[in-house]
Write a protein that holds these residues in place. Structure first.
Motif, PDB file in Angstrom:
ATOM      1  N   GLY A  27      -3.361   5.217   7.912  1.00  0.00           N
ATOM      2  CA  GLY A  27      -2.956   3.982   8.577  1.00  0.00           C
ATOM      3  C   GLY A  27      -4.131   3.154   9.062  1.00  0.00           C
ATOM      4  O   GLY A  27      -4.136   1.920   8.942  1.00  0.00           O
ATOM      5  N   ALA A  32       0.820  -1.219   0.000  1.00  0.00           N
ATOM      6  CA  ALA A  32       0.000   0.000   0.000  1.00  0.00           C
ATOM      7  C   ALA A  32       0.851   1.265   0.000  1.00  0.00           C
ATOM      8  O   ALA A  32       0.342   2.368   0.180  1.00  0.00           O
ATOM      9  N   THR A  33       2.172   1.096  -0.221  1.00  0.00           N
ATOM     10  CA  THR A  33       3.085   2.234  -0.152  1.00  0.00           C
ATOM     11  C   THR A  33       2.551   3.455  -0.893  1.00  0.00           C
ATOM     12  O   THR A  33       2.460   4.553  -0.317  1.00  0.00           O
ATOM     13  N   ASN A  34       2.170   3.263  -2.158  1.00  0.00           N
ATOM     14  CA  ASN A  34       1.818   4.423  -2.969  1.00  0.00           C
ATOM     15  C   ASN A  34       0.436   4.986  -2.665  1.00  0.00           C
ATOM     16  O   ASN A  34       0.093   6.055  -3.152  1.00  0.00           O
ATOM     17  N   LEU A  77       5.024   3.808   6.585  1.00  0.00           N
ATOM     18  CA  LEU A  77       4.181   4.979   6.306  1.00  0.00           C
ATOM     19  C   LEU A  77       2.945   4.994   7.198  1.00  0.00           C
ATOM     20  O   LEU A  77       2.449   6.055   7.574  1.00  0.00           O
ATOM     21  N   LYS A  78       2.470   3.810   7.522  1.00  0.00           N
ATOM     22  CA  LYS A  78       1.208   3.687   8.262  1.00  0.00           C
ATOM     23  C   LYS A  78       1.187   4.491   9.551  1.00  0.00           C
ATOM     24  O   LYS A  78       0.199   5.160   9.856  1.00  0.00           O
ATOM     25  N   THR A  94       4.817   0.069   3.313  1.00  0.00           N
ATOM     26  CA  THR A  94       3.497   0.242   3.932  1.00  0.00           C
ATOM     27  C   THR A  94       3.578   0.492   5.438  1.00  0.00           C
ATOM     28  O   THR A  94       3.033   1.479   5.941  1.00  0.00           O
ATOM     29  N   LEU A 137      -0.445   5.250   0.602  1.00  0.00           N
ATOM     30  CA  LEU A 137      -0.182   5.961   1.862  1.00  0.00           C
ATOM     31  C   LEU A 137       0.666   7.204   1.620  1.00  0.00           C
ATOM     32  O   LEU A 137       0.532   8.208   2.311  1.00  0.00           O
ATOM     33  N   LYS A 138       1.550   7.106   0.621  1.00  0.00           N
ATOM     34  CA  LYS A 138       2.526   8.175   0.371  1.00  0.00           C
ATOM     35  C   LYS A 138       1.873   9.540   0.232  1.00  0.00           C
ATOM     36  O   LYS A 138       2.357  10.532   0.761  1.00  0.00           O
ATOM     37  N   GLY A 174       5.864  10.653   2.790  1.00  0.00           N
ATOM     38  CA  GLY A 174       5.920  10.398   1.350  1.00  0.00           C
ATOM     39  C   GLY A 174       7.195  10.908   0.702  1.00  0.00           C
ATOM     40  O   GLY A 174       7.786  10.238  -0.151  1.00  0.00           O
TER      41      GLY A 174
END
Lengths: 639, 639
Positions: free
Chosen positions: A550, A539-541, B543-544, B540, A543-544, B550
């Protein structure tokens, strides 16, 4: 075989299914007529004793090759003829079900599905009349020869050679030439031709890949396939149509292969692993209780059910892509050239994304079968070995991704200029949502919420990458370096785009097709699981840029487990719906009746290594030592 | 062979190397003495004509098995004896280099490295005196038999059977029994014993895995291995020591196998793929310029160099784990029982994580070699096929991860109670940093910043999961369901923990070992790349909770490309340092001199399929059709 405990377990599982298997099978096949056609073809082929595949896992590659040629020559020149199936015609209705029943990577397959269609597509009427007719009857055997050392072999006597056309020193690019490579009487290589096998490959033991080189080989001018371009007697190059169409036959092979090796492979692997996971019992979640079916473990559900969802998503998507291609061909017959750019873009992306997901999926469910997934008798190693090469051939996946990336970057330029986009990239020009509004579990089962996530992700990644590329170019970096240092990101952009493409195609199918409520319910859950599985994977992109927060990510992890536990009751029904006959699965672990352990033991007993109680070929090396040991032990016991 | 263009390219690459190969090789081997020892062993084995492996890719599984037994019987009973190498002693200095030189999965390997060490570890002095001595001289041949259908075969005449000890109806758990399974004169199965091969497996053609069942088989009481527990004449069960030590021999096999199949496999695959990527030229970044080495493409660097970094990280980590195990054994000799829990935890986690990373890595670099990576002559398929089973045997990886998860959950409880932790989990009780302070590119090359990221990730994931589990348990869910629905997350927690373990072990090695500045520089960059590669793969969980933002993620993507481009000049030097001789790599693509195309062609020409120009065994099926075609073509040309 008697009704073992394992058989009873599968029967219990089938009781739990919430939908009509028959209705699902018809949907998967594309309608009842197609199911009937498929089953009738399967019946003909699988009941023919000469089509029964021997156990090739005990053979050397050479033996596998011999077995394959013998079986396929019978199939193509005898059985198929008797049944009036013409597999060299890409619109032959039976062709669709051929990979499912006899497999793809057979040594005559390339002749029928690559050489012949290419001649038909690239030749003039006269050329087609001559070569297509000869090839269709297997009176000549053709292969496809291009660039690198690879692709030809021991069987072919003609090659379709893709080579530079050079006239008086000037190159006109790649064109197709028909070259006779072996003598028609002796089958020996023609003068100036060097041809042979490239030796054993990681899989495809039955295949016939070769090397080919020419030294001072002349061919008649009439052997240049000249539908789109020809050379006049005085050496003038004459374009006769849209030369881009020269590559359209590649598209067909790409789609056929993606379906035949990747999608079908995953469906078969899921069938085997799902049934075995319901039959195998190991460990217990509560002490003192008996051992439980391994499918009760959420880690096992995560491996198996997510891959069933992937198989369904890919199945309906590749069917849609096939329909697009068929429409393209029909338009062409009526003189209309459809959107070839879109067709190339979609099929290249689908090929790369699906072959990759399929190989990963097959290996995941194979490992989920423990040590038995490693035995050839499980049927799983063969599926993996057949799927793996599809990531490389018909366009290496990284090359395919970067090809698609160029197209997406052109789309990004249009988005920056406020121009609308059409077709599979339309969503990229839609207004950017900057936050996902979902805040409870139920929201994340809503496919539209998930589609928005997947589309936002692809859109945001594309626009971020394109913006960065513009920025570094504006600082003076040359275009090639800009492209190169962005290429890893670009590959990821295309992967994200393809996930949304597959998800949205699957969703469109569900929304646009009539089906009963129980079927609709289970398909929507599979669709949701496919989306959530891929979002949770990374889900990196999302959340970025704050599209998700979260808490939403955590919520989605829980929704994934809920979906797995909900779909668990349908696990056998979902794979039964694929309707693979036991002869096709060829698996001790995955047969319909669940009688796993008896089959495994029967199979092992029949292995060539067990022909004799004492394997003399190796015992002869061990005997001297073991007899010395015997004598020492004897002495010891006398002490 | 002549100095081809390809050879020149590799020579140019070697010019670019910034560090001393010799120094790096010594570091990798564990010191100059070890390098000398390794090279001397390799010289003996590889120069012995009877040890030269034949090309098994052309053989059937049975032929591979025969070839393997013949070669290994010579090796163990003749060559090794002549050289006074005793591989049944787990502290034999040559043992460390055995997998590298003759491979692991050979049919006598399990006798030497599992059966014999188990007897030595589990037997009483008298039992060891008898059985160890016989086994060490290969006068008896043993196998290991446990639970499921699997593990035995055609060669062994004794089995170490792990089975429940039941005395007067009461079960005392798993114990080890020595059972004679074949007659010492005829080699036929003993009465009541059913034994045979389980049939062909996905790889390991040379192996000898079997099924085994007993019916009314009695063995002497003296055949229960009784170092830690025995049964007196009157049937009383007597514990004689820490029974947990009964499983310590598994640890050794797990470490040996992880190193031999997984880590070495990835090192070999990287060597082949890196050299080939410097020699293969395709396409061009600038039109009109000649084709470039494929290693210039960042997508290729991303595939190859990231895996070289992974190989280095795993190499120094597994060496460290081996040292821990050796220390444990030494302590045991001195009567001290070390921390067995920590040893099991670390080796189980290392096994699961490294085998998984290795398989993924080998397949990544294999695909990066295009179509040639698919030919057995590249040497790559064999490496993949050897590494894949390691994810399943010696403990299925999911089972290993969940075993580690139980330990980590106990650690989480201590953290919640404010208790400090020690050993490999110490960082979990350290104070939680809640934000990464890095804000420019250079910061992210700092290994301490990366270590903090990896540690924060594992810590945050563990504590979040443990908190959630406590919460749902407090709502009344039973412990087993709590465990089950959290299990997918728990697997991810352990994976995150293991990445930080490998990273920090590699970093500690660099910090604690004397090396010259150029070596230190390149090792630190590899370490940073390993960290960044894994963080970028999935950020993920960083960032969460806002540990990263980002912008930091985007920065890290760019740092990764910078590192790849920086390390590119050392790509050949880094794989040359592994110092694999050509005979060990056995690859047309990866040989030291880079003469790829001549080797490929030579190899293909020598393939059994090319023994005859016309392959009569298949041509006999094709001939009737092709001759018909010839006659039609003749007629046509007369028209």
């Amino acid at each position: 075989m008697s009704k073992s405990e394992e058989c009873m377990l599968l029967m219990d599982e089938r009781e739990k299914t919430t939908f009509s298997l028959e209705e699902m099978t018809h949907l998967l096949d594309g309608g009842k007529c197609k199911t009937d056609l498929r089953q009738s073809i399967e019946k003909v082929i699988l009941s023919d004793p000469r089509m029964k595949p021997e156990d090739i896992s005990c053979m050397s590659p050479q033996q596998q090759h011999n077995h394959g040629v013998k079986r396929m020559i019978y199939f193509y020149t005898d059985l198929a003829k008797k049944m009036s199936w013409d597999f060299t015609d890409s619109r032959c209705p039976e062709l669709e079900f051929l990979p499912r029943t006899v497999g793809m990577a057979t040594s005559l397959m390339l002749h029928a599905s690559a050489f012949i269609p290419s001649v038909a597509q690239l030749g003039t009427k006269e050329q087609v009349a001559k070569w297509y007719t000869l090839g269709k009857e297997y009176f000549i055997l053709g292969c496809y020869a291009q660039t690198e050392l690879g692709h030809v072999g021991k069987g072919a006597n003609h090659a379709l050679v893709m080579a530079q056309l050079i006239i008086q020193g000037k190159s006109y690019g790649m064109h197709a030439f028909l070259v006779q490579i072996r003598d028609l009487t002796s089958h020996r290589p023609m003068p100036g031709v060097t041809v042979g096998s490239i030796g054993p490959l990681m899989s495809m033991g039955g295949s016939d890949n070769g090397y080919l080189s020419f030294k001072s080989v002349r061919i008649p001018k009439a052997n240049m396939l000249a539908r789109y371009a020809e050379v006049s007697a005085d050496g003038t190059y004459i374009k006769k149509g849209d030369t881009k169409l020269m590559h359209a036959s590649m598209v067909n092979l790409r789609v056929l292969m993606t379906k035949g090796e990747a999608v079908l492979g995953l469906e078969k692997a899921c069938t085997i692993a799902a049934r075995y996971s319901c039959v195998r019992r190991q460990g217990s979640l509560q002490p003192s209780k008996p051992e439980i079916q391994v499918i009760e473990y959420v880690t096992q559900q995560h491996k198996i059910i997510s891959q069933i969802a992937t198989a369904y998503a890919m199945h309906f998507t590749i069917q849609h892509v096939q329909a697009i291609y068929n429409q393209f061909l029909q338009d062409l017959d009526e003189g209309k050239v459809g959107n070839l750019t879109e067709l190339h873009f979609v099929t290249a992306g689908v090929k790369a994304s699906m072959t990759e997901q399929s190989v990963e999926g097959i290996e995941t469910v194979r490992r989920a079968c423990g040590g038995h997934g490693f035995a050839h008798s499980s049927g799983l190693p063969a599926l993996l070995q057949r799927a793996i090469p599809s990531c490389t051939y018909e366009g290496d996946n990284t090359v395919m991704y970067l090809f698609c990336a160029r197209h997406l970057l052109r789309c990004a330029q249009k988005v920056f200029m406020g121009q609308p986009l059409e077709g599979s990239v339309k969503y990229l020009s839609a207004e950017i949502q900057n936050k996902c509004r979902a805040n409870k579990k139920e929201d994340f089962i809503n496919p539209n919420i998930l589609l928005a996530c997947l589309q936002h992700k692809a859109q945001a990644m594309l626009l971020e990458t394109a913006t960065y590329m513009q920025y570094i170019a504006s600082k003076g970096m040359n275009q090639m370096d800009v492209w190169n240092i962005s290429s890893v990101q670009l590959v990821n952009v295309v992967k994200a785009h393809m996930l949304q493409y597959i998800f949205s195609t699957f969703l469109d199918f569900i929304n646009e097709t009539y089906c009963s409520p129980p079927i609709r319910d289970v398909l929507l859950k599979l669709c949701a699981l496919y989306g959530i599985y891929n979002i949770n994977n990374n889900a990196t992109n999302l959340l970025k840029d704050g599209y998700l927060n979260g808490e939403q990510c955590t919520l989605m992890e829980r929704v994934e487990v809920d979906l797995l536990q909900d779909l668990r009751k349908n696990v056998v029904g979902l794979v039964d719906s694929f309707d693979f006959r036991d002869e096709i699965l060829n698996s001790c672990l995955g047969a319909y009746d669940g009688n796993v352990y008896e089959r495994l033991f029967e199979n092992a007993k029949n292995s060539p290594m067990n022909k004799d109680e004492v394997h003399e070929e190796t015992y002869k090396y061990l005997r001297p030592h073991l007899h010395k040991g015997r004598d020492i032990l004897k002495k010891m016991s006398k002490l």
